[in-house]
Design a protein around this motif. Structure first.
Motif, PDB file in Angstrom:
ATOM      1  N   ALA A 206       8.768  28.466   4.348  1.00  6.70           N
ATOM      2  CA  ALA A 206       8.055  27.451   4.823  1.00  6.70           C
ATOM      3  C   ALA A 206       7.209  28.148   6.729  1.00  6.70           C
ATOM      4  CB  ALA A 206       9.134  25.999   4.478  1.00  6.70           C
ATOM      5  N   THR A 207       8.185  28.720   7.343  1.00  6.75           N
ATOM      6  CA  THR A 207       7.992  29.077   8.271  1.00  6.75           C
ATOM      7  C   THR A 207       8.007  30.373   8.720  1.00  6.75           C
ATOM      8  OG1 THR A 207      10.233  28.854   9.139  1.00  6.75           O
ATOM      9  CG2 THR A 207       9.236  26.805   8.960  1.00  6.75           C
ATOM     10  N   PRO A 214       5.985  26.321  13.113  1.00  8.16           N
ATOM     11  CA  PRO A 214       6.677  25.655  13.013  1.00  8.16           C
ATOM     12  C   PRO A 214       6.296  24.643  14.232  1.00  8.16           C
ATOM     13  CG  PRO A 214       8.236  26.791  13.927  1.00  8.16           C
ATOM     14  CD  PRO A 214       7.557  27.975  13.236  1.00  8.16           C
ATOM     15  N   ARG A 270      10.208  20.482   9.202  1.00  8.89           N
ATOM     16  CA  ARG A 270      10.560  22.133   9.905  1.00  8.89           C
ATOM     17  C   ARG A 270      10.246  22.115  11.557  1.00  8.89           C
ATOM     18  NH1 ARG A 270       6.181  21.895   5.278  1.00  8.89           N
ATOM     19  NH2 ARG A 270       6.486  23.531   4.207  1.00  8.89           N
ATOM     20  N   VAL A 280      13.797  27.099   6.348  1.00  7.00           N
ATOM     21  CA  VAL A 280      13.451  26.318   5.784  1.00  7.00           C
ATOM     22  C   VAL A 280      13.006  26.268   3.902  1.00  7.00           C
ATOM     23  CG1 VAL A 280      11.667  23.666   4.746  1.00  7.00           C
ATOM     24  CG2 VAL A 280      12.545  24.680   6.958  1.00  7.00           C
TER      25      VAL A 280
END
Length: 734
Positions: A206-207, A214, A270, A280
């Motif tokens: 996700a990051t 984030p 996050r 994540v």
């Protein structure tokens, strides 16, 4: 059959086609090109792009190509012109890379993005929207796309319908169709995992996008308390296991975060994960729920296995109620609980988010699963002001911008809505200052944005906060004073009540003849207090299904607690809470009254929430609802007298250009038996009378008012007015 045709492009206003990449052709033109609805087309104008063919009406022109504004922009032909249309074979896109605003990239996963693009033909260099192509979509994909629509609205807010993304690259083709097997990625980010059945299986992150770091906890005002608690939990579980071992205990890393859609739950996870050095791994529950059970289980286990391979990891499951619903959980919910328990036991944090905690399977909240629960509330005015300060930090604001005023005018807005508001204000400023060297965002830009951006978190049962205040209410000084003390003071000065050691009034009942301004008074109170407002007609909460009505009452007050300070308006409350024991509906209304009494004055305290009920039959309401601690203040809203009617006429005609010969004082004295609604209707009918005489009329004359007076009849029932006046007198003596 023709290989290609040259047509004139024109913009099609059909809302269903807007920004979905669909072009419509006359049926005979489609026959000449030997194409069917849903076939891809190459469109060559000033630029080359692609679209999906659809039939136009039989009355459409054979010489025109009907396209939306986005397709016309991709053609580079804003001013119209000739377009060459050529059928092309259907080529499934293997990989599509896109570029978008950083705030969009941060909250939209590649899986969700793929569903938004599903069924569209894309070309490198084109702009695409997030609006799903649901006009020509196969039936087996509709459930997944509908879930994407809801989640996009939840995560992005109002701006999801107008956000444009740039197609950076389409592998192996000039134009290709996005399918469920297409790898969709943000530019410079890692590719997402494809649907089960494809060969490539890169890890989700996700990051990892270097252009979208984030978020910082400092950029999440209103979430600092939750961030602190979550940080302490993850830091302890990831980095201080030896301390727990010496103490002979463990920590459960299963967390459920609930809060309104768009309030920043995923951003909170996050930010905290980045702070504790964890990676994540996001999953979107609605997408898993749209797959077959076997495919969803395989996908879920693979994601959990990926999270367990490395160092500190967080498995983030968004909108978890889609995977483990409270009603009829199903086999997938069992698999999810098993995977969740195994993952938490392996030392991986599992954080689930939901905007509907009441819809989540309660078994997920057991101690070995989601043992920790955090709640994110709607921001109050002070918090909205702080959020606006963060969101506009990079904007050149003009000196007239008053963020305090903007915060006061946005009750019910969550962080995503405020972000959409700031973006819309920036767009308005850009349109206004296209050639300016140093453009600024001014207060009129925010005011224009406020007209179009609406809060998404309170879409159900919300009362739109009108621009009227108590100052706009003609006369009724005593009623306004009681409402100020009973409603505005508890919402505005809760600390004062606490300092004096008294509990504020819990609720107010407005009663009086129809049309005398009860609902208008509530709108004025909402406009004055700038509180979050939940409005419900009494009968709206009633359902024929056993238990649904009581559930609706509980849900209403749960949302009110989350949104505090909140004003709950129960219109026609006599339909919701009649005298118990007299119904013929099998006890439904009795149970609803019991639920309402419990919510108003039960074990769970109702803080910073004030309830206003309105009725013209106070005698029908259950007496237990009217005791102190519930709707304890009964306020009679009488029909207006001559002076009050004059004040109402003046307030109603504030924007109406009345001729100088119109005597409102004399008119008000002559309107005996007229309610407030009748007086407002009289002014409206007077203006219509002037329009009937001439559409170029500039003033409303006394003759127009006289004509309207002959048409408008008083609506007040003298018998009902007399009875209500006697009821008010008896209540005052009691």
């Amino acid at each position: 059959m023709a290989d290609d045709l040259t047509l004139t492009v024109t913009q099609r206003p059909a809302a269903l086609d807007a920004r979905r990449g669909i072009v419509r052709l006359h049926p005979e033109v489609m026959a000449a090109l030997a194409i069917n609805p849903g076939d891809p087309l190459r469109l060559v104008g000033a630029r080359t792009t692609a679209g999906i063919a659809a039939k136009a009406e039989g009355t459409a022109s054979r010489a025109l190509l009907y396209a939306d504004d986005l397709t016309i922009g991709n053609l580079g032909m804003r001013d119209g012109g000739q377009v060459t249309v050529t059928p092309i074979p259907v080529v499934a896109a293997r990989r599509v890379a896109l570029r978008g605003p950083a705030e969009i990239v941060a909250v939209i996963s590649p899986e969700m993005l793929r569903l938004a693009l599903l069924g569209k033909v894309v070309s490198a260099g084109d702009d695409v929207s997030l609006l799903p192509q649901d006009v020509l979509l196969p039936a087996d994909h509709r459930a997944a796309v509908e879930g994407a629509r809801r989640s996009l609205s939840n995560r992005v807010g109002y701006a999801w319908t107008s956000t444009l993304l740039e197609v950076v690259a389409v592998d192996d083709a000039d134009a290709a169709l996005v399918t469920m097997d297409t790898l969709v990625a943000w530019e410079h980010g890692e590719q997402t995992r494809p649907t089960v059945g494809t060969t490539a299986k890169p890890r989700e992150r996700a990051t990892t996008d270097p252009e979208v770091p984030p978020p910082s906890i400092d950029d999440l005002p209103g979430l600092r308390a939750q961030a602190k608690e979550l940080t302490e939990l993850l830091d302890l579980g990831f980095h201080h296991g030896e301390v727990l071992g010496r103490l002979g205990t463990t920590v459960s890393l299963g967390v459920l975060i609930s809060g309104p859609a768009g309030s920043g739950k995923a951003a909170l996870v996050r930010a905290v994960a980045a702070g504790v050095g964890a990676e994540v791994f996001p999953l979107w529950a609605p997408e898993l729920a749209a797959l077959t059970n076997d495919a969803a289980a395989t996908r879920l286990r693979a994601a959990a296995q990926d999270a367990r391979r490395g160092g500190p990891s967080v498995l983030l499951v968004a909108d978890v109620e889609a995977l483990a619903p409270r009603e009829q959980p199903g086999p997938m919910a069992t698999v999810f609980r098993q995977v969740l328990a195994e993952t938490v036991k392996a030392g991986v944090a599992v954080v689930c988010t939901t905007s509907r905690p009441e819809a989540v399977d309660p078994e997920l909240r057991s101690p070995d699963l989601l043992a920790v629960q955090l709640a994110v509330a709607l921001p109050d005015q002070a918090m909205r002001r702080e959020q606006l300060g963060v969101l506009t930090r990079g904007m050149p604001l003009a000196e007239d911008v008053r963020l305090d005023d903007v915060a006061g005018r946005t009750p019910g807005f969550v962080a995503a809505d405020l972000g959409a508001l700031a973006r819309e204000a920036g767009v308005r400023a850009a349109l206004r200052q296209k050639d300016a060297e140093s453009p600024t965002v001014a207060m009129p830009d925010f005011e224009a944005a406020l007209d179009v951006v609406r809060p998404t978190s309170m879409a159900e049962s919300t009362l739109e906060v009108a621009s009227v205040t108590l100052d706009d209410v003609g006369d009724m000084a005593d009623v306004k004073q009681v409402l100020t003390e009973s409603v505005l003071w508890p919402l505005t000065y809760p600390d004062t009540f606490a300092r004096l050691g008294v509990s504020p009034p819990r609720g107010v009942l407005l009663y009086g003849p129809p049309g005398c301004g009860k609902t208008f008074l509530v709108k004025a109170i909402a406009g004055t207090g700038r509180a979050n407002v939940l409005s419900v007609k009494g009968a709206e909460l009633l359902s024929k299904w056993v238990g649904d009505s009581e559930k609706a009452v509980r849900e209403l007050f749960r949302r009110a607690r989350e949104a505090a300070p909140t004003l709950v308006f129960l219109d026609e409350v006599d339909a919701l809470a009649p005298q118990r024991g007299q119904g013929t509906d099998g006890g439904t209304t009795d149970r609803v009254v019991a639920a309402l009494l419990t919510e108003l004055d039960g074990v769970e305290e109702l803080r910073n929430v004030v309830v206003i009920g309105a009725t013209n039959r106070p005698d029908l309401i259950d007496s237990a609802l009217l005791r102190p601690g519930r709707l304890e203040r009964l306020v009679y809203v009488p029909p207006p007298d001559g002076e009050a009617r004059t004040a109402i006429l003046k307030a109603s005609s504030r924007s109406v250009p009345l001729d100088g010969e119109v005597d409102l004082a004399a008119l008000g004295a002559d309107l005996d038996g007229f309610s407030a609604a009748d007086c407002a209707a009289l002014i409206r009918e007077s203006a219509l009378s002037a329009m009937r005489e001439s559409l170029d009329a500039t003033t409303v004359t006394a003759a127009n008012v006289a004509t309207a007076r002959s048409r408008i009849r008083p609506s007040l029932d003298p018998v009902q007015v007399s009875w209500l006046a006697n009821f008010a007198e008896q209540h005052a003596r009691a």
